[in-house]
Design a protein around this motif. Structure first.
Motif, short mmCIF file in Angstrom:
data_model
loop_
_atom_site.label_atom_id
_atom_site.label_comp_id
_atom_site.label_asym_id
_atom_site.label_seq_id
_atom_site.Cartn_x
_atom_site.Cartn_y
_atom_site.Cartn_z
N GLN A 1 -88.79 -8.17 -33.69
CA GLN A 1 -87.28 -7.97 -32.56
C GLN A 1 -86.28 -6.58 -33.61
OE1 GLN A 1 -89.15 -9.21 -30.14
NE2 GLN A 1 -89.86 -10.18 -32.06
N LYS A 2 -86.19 -6.69 -34.39
CA LYS A 2 -85.71 -5.33 -34.73
C LYS A 2 -86.21 -4.22 -35.33
CE LYS A 2 -82.42 -4.22 -38.66
NZ LYS A 2 -82.75 -2.95 -38.85
N ILE A 3 -87.39 -4.18 -35.93
CA ILE A 3 -88.20 -2.91 -35.86
C ILE A 3 -88.85 -2.37 -34.12
CG2 ILE A 3 -90.87 -1.93 -35.99
CD1 ILE A 3 -90.60 -3.76 -38.26
N LYS A 4 -88.82 -3.63 -33.11
CA LYS A 4 -89.29 -3.45 -31.68
C LYS A 4 -87.89 -2.48 -31.32
CE LYS A 4 -89.99 -5.01 -27.81
NZ LYS A 4 -90.32 -6.31 -26.48
N LYS A 5 -86.44 -2.89 -31.24
CA LYS A 5 -85.31 -3.01 -31.00
C LYS A 5 -84.88 -1.14 -31.60
CE LYS A 5 -80.21 -3.73 -29.94
NZ LYS A 5 -79.42 -5.21 -30.49
N GLU A 6 -85.90 -0.89 -32.43
CA GLU A 6 -84.92 0.71 -32.77
C GLU A 6 -86.30 1.25 -32.75
OE1 GLU A 6 -84.40 -0.49 -37.43
OE2 GLU A 6 -82.51 -0.99 -37.04
N GLN B 1 -87.20 -12.50 -36.29
CA GLN B 1 -86.51 -11.82 -36.21
C GLN B 1 -86.89 -10.43 -36.52
OE1 GLN B 1 -83.71 -13.85 -38.13
NE2 GLN B 1 -81.96 -12.88 -37.36
N TYR B 2 -87.14 -10.15 -37.56
CA TYR B 2 -87.23 -8.73 -37.98
C TYR B 2 -88.14 -8.02 -36.96
CZ TYR B 2 -87.64 -4.91 -41.66
OH TYR B 2 -87.84 -3.65 -41.75
N THR C 1 -77.93 -8.68 -42.64
CA THR C 1 -78.06 -10.16 -43.76
C THR C 1 -78.98 -10.42 -41.42
OG1 THR C 1 -76.27 -10.78 -42.45
CG2 THR C 1 -75.88 -10.37 -44.22
N PHE C 2 -80.01 -11.35 -42.29
CA PHE C 2 -80.72 -11.84 -41.44
C PHE C 2 -80.09 -13.52 -41.16
CE2 PHE C 2 -84.33 -10.51 -43.90
CZ PHE C 2 -84.70 -9.55 -42.24
N ASN C 3 -79.10 -13.55 -39.98
CA ASN C 3 -78.25 -14.45 -39.29
C ASN C 3 -79.40 -15.34 -38.47
OD1 ASN C 3 -77.92 -11.29 -37.16
ND2 ASN C 3 -78.45 -13.24 -35.53
N PHE C 4 -78.74 -16.49 -38.69
CA PHE C 4 -79.37 -17.62 -37.57
C PHE C 4 -79.83 -16.99 -35.87
CE2 PHE C 4 -78.60 -20.47 -40.67
CZ PHE C 4 -78.96 -21.41 -40.47
N ILE C 5 -80.70 -17.49 -35.19
CA ILE C 5 -81.32 -16.35 -34.28
C ILE C 5 -80.24 -16.86 -33.13
CG2 ILE C 5 -83.30 -16.24 -32.60
CD1 ILE C 5 -84.92 -16.92 -34.49
N GLY C 6 -79.65 -15.89 -31.87
CA GLY C 6 -78.74 -16.11 -31.13
C GLY C 6 -77.54 -16.33 -32.13
N PHE C 7 -77.18 -15.67 -33.35
CA PHE C 7 -75.69 -14.96 -33.62
C PHE C 7 -75.58 -13.77 -34.10
CE2 PHE C 7 -76.11 -19.64 -33.54
CZ PHE C 7 -74.53 -20.22 -33.00
#
Length: 429
Positions: A374-379, A371-372, A48-54
Protein backbone atom coordinates in the motif's frame (compact mmCIF):
# COMPACT_ATOMS: atom_id res chain seq x y z
CA UNK A 1 -15.22 -16.16 47.09
CA UNK A 2 -16.91 -12.76 46.86
CA UNK A 3 -16.54 -12.21 50.61
CA UNK A 4 -12.89 -13.30 50.51
CA UNK A 5 -12.08 -10.90 47.65
CA UNK A 6 -13.83 -8.05 49.43
CA UNK A 7 -11.80 -8.47 52.65
CA UNK A 8 -9.32 -5.70 53.40
CA UNK A 9 -5.63 -6.57 53.45
CA UNK A 10 -2.38 -4.69 53.96
CA UNK A 11 -1.51 -2.63 50.87
CA UNK A 12 2.26 -3.14 51.21
CA UNK A 13 2.40 -5.64 48.36
CA UNK A 14 0.71 -3.25 45.93
CA UNK A 15 2.92 -0.37 47.07
CA UNK A 16 6.12 -2.37 46.59
CA UNK A 17 4.84 -3.52 43.19
CA UNK A 18 4.36 0.14 42.22
CA UNK A 19 7.94 0.91 43.23
CA UNK A 20 9.34 -2.06 41.31
CA UNK A 21 7.18 -1.31 38.26
CA UNK A 22 8.42 2.27 38.17
CA UNK A 23 12.04 1.16 38.37
CA UNK A 24 11.52 -1.38 35.58
CA UNK A 25 9.81 1.26 33.41
CA UNK A 26 12.74 3.62 33.96
CA UNK A 27 15.20 0.82 33.20
CA UNK A 28 13.38 -0.11 29.99
CA UNK A 29 13.11 3.49 28.80
CA UNK A 30 16.62 4.68 29.62
CA UNK A 31 18.05 1.33 28.52
CA UNK A 32 16.41 1.68 25.10
CA UNK A 33 18.45 4.85 24.62
CA UNK A 34 21.73 3.67 26.10
CA UNK A 35 21.74 0.27 24.38
CA UNK A 36 20.98 1.71 20.95
CA UNK A 37 17.43 0.39 20.55
CA UNK A 38 15.95 3.83 19.93
CA UNK A 39 18.64 4.59 17.36
CA UNK A 40 18.17 1.27 15.54
CA UNK A 41 14.37 1.46 15.40
CA UNK A 42 13.56 5.16 15.07
CA UNK A 43 16.69 6.95 13.85
CA UNK A 44 18.42 4.62 11.41
CA UNK A 45 15.15 3.66 9.69
CA UNK A 46 13.27 5.84 7.20
CA UNK A 47 9.92 4.81 8.73
CA UNK A 48 8.49 2.04 10.88
CA UNK A 49 5.82 -0.57 10.28
CA UNK A 50 3.01 0.60 12.54
CA UNK A 51 -0.05 -1.46 13.36
CA UNK A 52 -2.49 -1.11 10.48
CA UNK A 53 -4.76 1.89 11.03
CA UNK A 54 -2.24 3.82 13.14
CA UNK A 55 -0.35 5.58 10.36
CA UNK A 56 -0.76 8.92 12.18
CA UNK A 57 1.77 7.65 14.74
CA UNK A 58 4.53 7.96 12.12
CA UNK A 59 5.23 11.34 13.72
CA UNK A 60 7.01 9.28 16.38
CA UNK A 61 10.19 8.91 14.38
CA UNK A 62 13.65 10.36 14.25
CA UNK A 63 15.95 11.85 16.86
CA UNK A 64 13.08 13.31 18.88
CA UNK A 65 12.48 9.76 20.11
CA UNK A 66 15.50 10.11 22.38
CA UNK A 67 13.59 12.81 24.26
CA UNK A 68 10.43 10.71 24.09
CA UNK A 69 12.06 7.72 25.78
CA UNK A 70 13.88 9.95 28.25
CA UNK A 71 10.52 11.38 29.24
CA UNK A 72 9.12 7.88 29.76
CA UNK A 73 12.13 7.09 31.94
CA UNK A 74 11.40 10.14 34.10
CA UNK A 75 7.76 9.06 34.35
CA UNK A 76 8.96 5.67 35.57
CA UNK A 77 10.93 7.35 38.36
CA UNK A 78 7.90 9.45 39.29
CA UNK A 79 5.84 6.25 39.54
CA UNK A 80 8.48 4.80 41.86
CA UNK A 81 8.39 7.86 44.10
CA UNK A 82 4.62 8.12 43.86
CA UNK A 83 4.49 11.74 42.73
CA UNK A 84 1.27 12.70 40.90
CA UNK A 85 0.90 8.95 40.53
CA UNK A 86 -2.35 8.60 38.63
CA UNK A 87 -1.61 11.37 36.13
CA UNK A 88 1.89 9.99 35.54
CA UNK A 89 0.63 6.44 35.12
CA UNK A 90 -1.93 7.58 32.53
CA UNK A 91 0.72 9.58 30.67
CA UNK A 92 3.16 6.67 30.56
CA UNK A 93 0.47 4.20 29.48
CA UNK A 94 -0.47 6.42 26.54
CA UNK A 95 3.16 6.98 25.55
CA UNK A 96 4.12 3.30 25.85
CA UNK A 97 1.01 2.19 23.92
CA UNK A 98 2.03 4.55 21.12
CA UNK A 99 5.53 3.01 21.06
CA UNK A 100 3.96 -0.43 20.86
CA UNK A 101 1.62 0.52 18.01
CA UNK A 102 4.16 2.46 15.94
CA UNK A 103 6.53 -0.44 15.28
CA UNK A 104 5.98 -4.13 14.55
CA UNK A 105 9.59 -4.83 13.62
CA UNK A 106 10.36 -5.56 17.27
CA UNK A 107 6.94 -6.93 18.17
CA UNK A 108 7.02 -8.43 21.65
CA UNK A 109 4.17 -9.85 23.70
CA UNK A 110 5.83 -8.43 26.77
CA UNK A 111 5.43 -4.88 25.49
CA UNK A 112 1.71 -5.58 25.21
CA UNK A 113 1.66 -7.10 28.71
CA UNK A 114 3.17 -3.92 30.16
CA UNK A 115 0.35 -1.89 28.58
CA UNK A 116 -2.28 -4.08 30.23
CA UNK A 117 -0.60 -3.96 33.64
CA UNK A 118 -0.32 -0.18 33.43
CA UNK A 119 -4.00 0.14 32.51
CA UNK A 120 -4.94 -1.82 35.64
CA UNK A 121 -2.51 0.15 37.81
CA UNK A 122 -4.13 3.44 36.76
CA UNK A 123 -7.21 2.48 38.77
CA UNK A 124 -5.47 1.07 41.86
CA UNK A 125 -4.47 3.26 44.86
CA UNK A 126 -0.84 2.16 44.76
CA UNK A 127 0.26 5.52 46.16
CA UNK A 128 -1.56 5.10 49.48
CA UNK A 129 1.74 5.03 51.35
CA UNK A 130 5.48 5.30 50.72
CA UNK A 131 4.73 8.01 48.17
CA UNK A 132 5.23 11.73 47.79
CA UNK A 133 1.50 11.97 47.07
CA UNK A 134 0.66 10.58 50.51
CA UNK A 135 2.84 13.30 52.04
CA UNK A 136 1.39 16.11 49.94
CA UNK A 137 -2.22 14.94 50.06
CA UNK A 138 -2.91 13.23 53.42
CA UNK A 139 -6.48 12.40 52.41
CA UNK A 140 -5.25 9.69 50.03
CA UNK A 141 -3.31 7.87 52.75
CA UNK A 142 -4.34 4.28 53.37
CA UNK A 143 -2.75 1.11 54.64
CA UNK A 144 -5.54 -1.27 53.63
CA UNK A 145 -7.08 -2.24 50.31
CA UNK A 146 -9.66 -4.82 49.20
CA UNK A 147 -8.03 -8.12 48.30
CA UNK A 148 -9.51 -8.02 44.80
CA UNK A 149 -7.24 -5.16 43.78
CA UNK A 150 -3.89 -7.01 43.64
CA UNK A 151 -5.71 -10.04 42.29
CA UNK A 152 -6.65 -8.08 39.18
CA UNK A 153 -2.94 -7.95 38.36
CA UNK A 154 -2.45 -11.61 39.27
CA UNK A 155 -5.36 -12.62 37.03
CA UNK A 156 -3.83 -10.75 34.09
CA UNK A 157 -0.59 -12.66 34.64
CA UNK A 158 -2.59 -15.90 34.86
CA UNK A 159 -4.13 -15.21 31.43
CA UNK A 160 -0.66 -14.77 29.96
CA UNK A 161 0.70 -17.96 31.50
CA UNK A 162 -2.34 -20.04 30.57
CA UNK A 163 -2.41 -19.08 26.90
CA UNK A 164 1.38 -19.33 26.66
CA UNK A 165 1.11 -22.93 27.88
CA UNK A 166 -1.74 -23.79 25.50
CA UNK A 167 0.15 -22.31 22.55
CA UNK A 168 3.04 -24.70 23.24
CA UNK A 169 0.83 -27.74 22.70
CA UNK A 170 1.81 -28.24 19.09
CA UNK A 171 4.10 -30.86 17.48
CA UNK A 172 7.26 -28.78 17.02
CA UNK A 173 7.30 -27.83 20.69
CA UNK A 174 6.27 -31.20 22.05
CA UNK A 175 8.97 -33.12 20.17
CA UNK A 176 11.73 -30.60 20.97
CA UNK A 177 12.14 -29.30 17.41
CA UNK A 178 11.76 -25.65 18.30
CA UNK A 179 13.64 -26.03 21.58
CA UNK A 180 16.66 -27.12 19.52
CA UNK A 181 16.34 -24.08 17.25
CA UNK A 182 15.88 -21.72 20.18
CA UNK A 183 18.71 -23.03 22.34
CA UNK A 184 21.19 -23.35 19.48
CA UNK A 185 20.67 -19.68 18.73
CA UNK A 186 21.72 -18.39 22.15
CA UNK A 187 25.30 -19.64 22.42
CA UNK A 188 28.40 -20.51 20.45
CA UNK A 189 30.02 -22.55 23.23
CA UNK A 190 30.48 -26.13 22.10
CA UNK A 191 30.03 -27.76 25.50
CA UNK A 192 26.63 -26.06 25.86
CA UNK A 193 25.65 -26.98 22.31
CA UNK A 194 26.51 -30.61 23.06
CA UNK A 195 24.05 -30.51 25.94
CA UNK A 196 21.40 -28.52 24.11
CA UNK A 197 21.34 -31.03 21.25
CA UNK A 198 20.65 -34.01 23.48
CA UNK A 199 17.12 -35.31 22.90
CA UNK A 200 16.47 -35.79 26.62
CA UNK A 201 17.48 -32.18 27.34
CA UNK A 202 15.32 -30.77 24.54
CA UNK A 203 12.25 -32.67 25.72
CA UNK A 204 12.93 -31.72 29.34
CA UNK A 205 13.24 -28.06 28.39
CA UNK A 206 10.05 -28.18 26.30
CA UNK A 207 7.89 -29.86 28.93
CA UNK A 208 9.26 -27.80 31.81
CA UNK A 209 8.18 -24.74 29.82
CA UNK A 210 4.62 -26.04 29.57
CA UNK A 211 4.44 -27.19 33.19
CA UNK A 212 5.91 -23.94 34.47
CA UNK A 213 3.35 -21.84 32.61
CA UNK A 214 0.48 -24.02 33.83
CA UNK A 215 1.50 -24.61 37.43
CA UNK A 216 3.63 -21.72 38.65
CA UNK A 217 0.79 -19.40 39.66
CA UNK A 218 -1.24 -22.09 41.49
CA UNK A 219 1.98 -23.12 43.24
CA UNK A 220 2.68 -19.50 44.22
CA UNK A 221 -0.86 -18.99 45.48
CA UNK A 222 -0.84 -22.12 47.66
CA UNK A 223 1.09 -21.37 50.84
CA UNK A 224 2.43 -24.93 51.17
CA UNK A 225 4.23 -24.74 47.83
CA UNK A 226 4.94 -21.00 47.70
CA UNK A 227 8.59 -21.11 48.85
CA UNK A 228 9.49 -23.82 46.34
CA UNK A 229 7.57 -21.97 43.63
CA UNK A 230 9.45 -18.73 44.37
CA UNK A 231 12.78 -20.55 43.99
CA UNK A 232 11.56 -22.10 40.71
CA UNK A 233 10.39 -18.68 39.48
CA UNK A 234 13.74 -17.07 40.13
CA UNK A 235 15.59 -19.93 38.42
CA UNK A 236 13.30 -19.95 35.39
CA UNK A 237 13.07 -16.21 34.82
CA UNK A 238 16.71 -15.41 35.50
CA UNK A 239 17.74 -18.17 33.07
CA UNK A 240 15.47 -16.65 30.42
CA UNK A 241 16.73 -13.13 31.18
CA UNK A 242 20.33 -14.24 30.68
CA UNK A 243 19.88 -16.49 27.66
CA UNK A 244 16.93 -15.10 25.71
CA UNK A 245 17.50 -11.38 26.25
CA UNK A 246 13.80 -10.53 26.57
CA UNK A 247 14.04 -7.22 28.36
CA UNK A 248 12.30 -6.47 31.63
CA UNK A 249 9.67 -9.22 31.47
CA UNK A 250 11.48 -11.80 33.66
CA UNK A 251 11.93 -9.16 36.36
CA UNK A 252 8.39 -7.87 35.93
CA UNK A 253 7.06 -11.42 36.35
CA UNK A 254 9.14 -11.88 39.50
CA UNK A 255 7.82 -8.62 40.95
CA UNK A 256 4.32 -10.16 41.07
CA UNK A 257 5.47 -12.29 44.00
CA UNK A 258 4.97 -9.36 46.39
CA UNK A 259 1.27 -9.25 45.46
CA UNK A 260 0.69 -12.75 46.81
CA UNK A 261 1.08 -11.77 50.45
CA UNK A 262 -1.76 -10.27 52.48
CA UNK A 263 0.89 -8.58 54.61
CA UNK A 264 4.63 -8.05 54.33
CA UNK A 265 6.45 -7.98 57.71
CA UNK A 266 8.78 -5.01 57.16
CA UNK A 267 8.84 -2.26 59.79
CA UNK A 268 9.18 0.63 57.36
CA UNK A 269 6.05 -0.59 55.54
CA UNK A 270 3.85 -1.21 58.54
CA UNK A 271 3.42 1.74 60.86
CA UNK A 272 1.09 1.67 63.86
CA UNK A 273 -1.63 3.64 62.12
CA UNK A 274 -4.26 1.71 60.20
CA UNK A 275 -6.13 3.61 57.53
CA UNK A 276 -8.92 1.81 55.75
CA UNK A 277 -9.57 2.29 52.01
CA UNK A 278 -11.76 5.18 51.00
CA UNK A 279 -15.06 4.66 49.21
CA UNK A 280 -13.80 5.71 45.78
CA UNK A 281 -12.95 2.10 44.96
CA UNK A 282 -15.74 -0.44 45.23
CA UNK A 283 -17.14 -3.51 43.57
CA UNK A 284 -18.96 -1.41 40.95
CA UNK A 285 -15.58 -0.47 39.50
CA UNK A 286 -14.71 -4.16 39.31
CA UNK A 287 -18.03 -5.01 37.67
CA UNK A 288 -18.35 -2.26 35.10
CA UNK A 289 -14.71 -1.76 34.14
CA UNK A 290 -12.61 -4.82 34.72
CA UNK A 291 -15.10 -7.58 33.88
CA UNK A 292 -15.40 -6.37 30.23
CA UNK A 293 -11.65 -5.72 30.20
CA UNK A 294 -10.86 -9.32 31.12
CA UNK A 295 -13.54 -10.76 28.83
CA UNK A 296 -11.71 -9.11 25.93
CA UNK A 297 -8.40 -10.50 27.23
CA UNK A 298 -9.88 -14.00 27.35
CA UNK A 299 -11.38 -13.81 23.86
CA UNK A 300 -8.56 -12.20 21.86
CA UNK A 301 -6.11 -15.13 22.16
CA UNK A 302 -8.79 -17.50 20.84
CA UNK A 303 -9.58 -15.68 17.62
CA UNK A 304 -7.09 -17.60 15.46
CA UNK A 305 -9.14 -20.76 16.09
CA UNK A 306 -11.98 -19.13 14.14
CA UNK A 307 -9.78 -18.02 11.24
CA UNK A 308 -9.16 -20.42 8.38
CA UNK A 309 -5.67 -21.91 8.19
CA UNK A 310 -2.79 -22.72 10.52
CA UNK A 311 -1.80 -19.62 12.48
CA UNK A 312 1.74 -20.98 12.63
CA UNK A 313 1.98 -20.38 8.88
CA UNK A 314 -0.52 -17.61 8.09
CA UNK A 315 0.19 -15.46 11.19
CA UNK A 316 -3.48 -14.44 11.12
CA UNK A 317 -4.54 -14.06 14.75
CA UNK A 318 -0.99 -14.42 16.03
CA UNK A 319 -0.56 -11.04 17.67
CA UNK A 320 -2.14 -10.28 21.07
CA UNK A 321 -2.53 -14.02 21.76
CA UNK A 322 0.50 -14.79 23.96
CA UNK A 323 2.09 -17.01 21.32
CA UNK A 324 5.58 -16.24 22.60
CA UNK A 325 8.82 -17.65 21.16
CA UNK A 326 7.11 -20.56 19.46
CA UNK A 327 8.55 -20.66 15.98
CA UNK A 328 11.25 -19.54 13.61
CA UNK A 329 10.14 -17.90 10.37
CA UNK A 330 12.36 -17.31 7.36
CA UNK A 331 11.17 -15.90 4.09
CA UNK A 332 12.20 -14.91 0.57
CA UNK A 333 10.36 -12.05 -1.07
CA UNK A 334 10.12 -10.38 -4.46
CA UNK A 335 7.78 -7.49 -5.19
CA UNK A 336 6.86 -7.04 -8.83
CA UNK A 337 5.48 -3.66 -9.87
CA UNK A 338 3.60 -3.33 -13.18
CA UNK A 339 2.87 0.00 -14.83
CA UNK A 340 -0.81 -0.21 -15.84
CA UNK A 341 -0.36 2.29 -18.67
CA UNK A 342 2.63 0.69 -20.41
CA UNK A 343 2.68 -2.85 -19.05
CA UNK A 344 6.34 -2.41 -18.13
CA UNK A 345 7.29 -4.29 -14.98
CA UNK A 346 10.21 -4.33 -12.59
CA UNK A 347 11.15 -5.77 -9.21
CA UNK A 348 10.98 -3.22 -6.43
CA UNK A 349 14.26 -2.73 -4.54
CA UNK A 350 12.89 -2.70 -1.02
CA UNK A 351 16.32 -3.43 0.48
CA UNK A 352 17.40 0.09 -0.47
CA UNK A 353 15.10 1.74 2.08
CA UNK A 354 14.65 -0.84 4.82
CA UNK A 355 16.79 -1.90 7.76
CA UNK A 356 17.82 -5.58 8.08
CA UNK A 357 15.20 -6.06 10.80
CA UNK A 358 12.51 -4.58 8.59
CA UNK A 359 13.55 -6.76 5.65
CA UNK A 360 13.28 -9.84 7.84
CA UNK A 361 9.75 -9.12 9.04
CA UNK A 362 8.64 -7.99 5.57
CA UNK A 363 9.82 -11.24 4.01
CA UNK A 364 7.54 -13.48 6.08
CA UNK A 365 4.61 -11.48 7.52
CA UNK A 366 1.43 -11.15 5.43
CA UNK A 367 0.15 -8.01 7.15
CA UNK A 368 3.50 -6.23 6.73
CA UNK A 369 3.69 -7.29 3.07
CA UNK A 370 0.21 -5.88 2.45
CA UNK A 371 1.10 -2.70 4.32
CA UNK A 372 4.28 -2.17 2.36
CA UNK A 373 2.49 -2.72 -0.95
CA UNK A 374 0.00 0.00 0.00
CA UNK A 375 2.94 2.30 0.70
CA UNK A 376 4.43 1.59 -2.74
CA UNK A 377 1.07 2.25 -4.37
CA UNK A 378 0.58 5.51 -2.47
CA UNK A 379 4.01 6.83 -3.42
CA UNK A 380 3.74 5.83 -7.07
CA UNK A 381 3.06 8.65 -9.53
CA UNK A 382 1.46 6.23 -11.99
CA UNK A 383 -1.34 3.67 -11.72
CA UNK A 384 0.32 0.35 -10.87
CA UNK A 385 -0.37 -3.26 -10.02
CA UNK A 386 1.74 -5.07 -7.46
CA UNK A 387 2.36 -8.81 -7.38
CA UNK A 388 4.26 -10.60 -4.63
CA UNK A 389 6.37 -13.71 -4.79
CA UNK A 390 6.92 -14.93 -1.25
CA UNK A 391 7.99 -18.25 0.24
CA UNK A 392 8.26 -18.97 3.94
CA UNK A 393 9.91 -21.71 5.99
CA UNK A 394 8.57 -22.52 9.46
CA UNK A 395 11.01 -24.10 11.93
CA UNK A 396 13.39 -24.95 9.09
CA UNK A 397 10.85 -26.93 7.09
CA UNK A 398 10.84 -26.64 3.28
CA UNK A 399 9.75 -23.28 1.90
CA UNK A 400 6.07 -22.90 0.98
CA UNK A 401 4.37 -20.12 -0.96
CA UNK A 402 2.74 -17.63 1.41
CA UNK A 403 1.09 -15.12 -0.96
CA UNK A 404 -1.05 -15.76 -4.02
CA UNK A 405 1.15 -14.50 -6.85
CA UNK A 406 -1.89 -13.69 -9.01
CA UNK A 407 -3.37 -11.26 -6.50
CA UNK A 408 -2.87 -7.58 -7.22
CA UNK A 409 -1.75 -6.42 -3.78
CA UNK A 410 -2.35 -2.80 -4.77
CA UNK A 411 -6.09 -3.45 -4.70
CA UNK A 412 -6.22 -6.30 -2.15
CA UNK A 413 -8.08 -5.68 1.11
CA UNK A 414 -6.86 -6.56 4.59
CA UNK A 415 -9.04 -8.13 7.29
CA UNK A 416 -7.83 -8.21 10.87
CA UNK A 417 -10.38 -10.73 12.14
CA UNK A 418 -10.84 -13.15 9.25
CA UNK A 419 -8.77 -15.02 6.69
CA UNK A 420 -7.41 -12.99 3.79
CA UNK A 421 -7.86 -14.99 0.59
CA UNK A 422 -4.53 -13.80 -0.83
CA UNK A 423 -2.75 -15.60 2.02
CA UNK A 424 -2.26 -19.20 0.91
CA UNK A 425 -3.08 -22.15 3.14
CA UNK A 426 -0.41 -24.80 3.53
CA UNK A 427 -0.29 -28.08 5.42
CA UNK A 428 2.92 -28.06 7.46
CA UNK A 429 2.62 -31.65 8.67
Amino acid sequence: MKKWLAETIDNSGLVIFRILLGLLIASESFGAILLGWVEAVFVQSKFTFNFIGFDFLQVLHGEKMYAYFFTMGILGLLITFGLFYRFVMIAFTIMWTAVYLIQKEHYNNHYYFLILICIIMIFLPANGKLSVDAKLFPKIKQTKIPRWMPYLLIFQLAILYFYAAIAKLYPDWLDGTFSRILLNGITQRQFLLDIFNQKWFLLTYAYIGILFDLLILPALLWKKTRKLAIIASFGFHLFNAYTLKIGIFPFLALSFIVLLYDSIPLKFLNKKEEILPNNNFNTKLLLFLFVPFFIVQLILPLRHHFIKGDVLFTEEGHRLSWRMMLRERKGFLKIKVVDKNTGVSYYYNYAAELTPKQIKILSNSPDVIWQYCQKIKKESKKPISIFVECEVSINRRPFYKLINEKTDMATAKFNYFAHNDWVLLQNLN
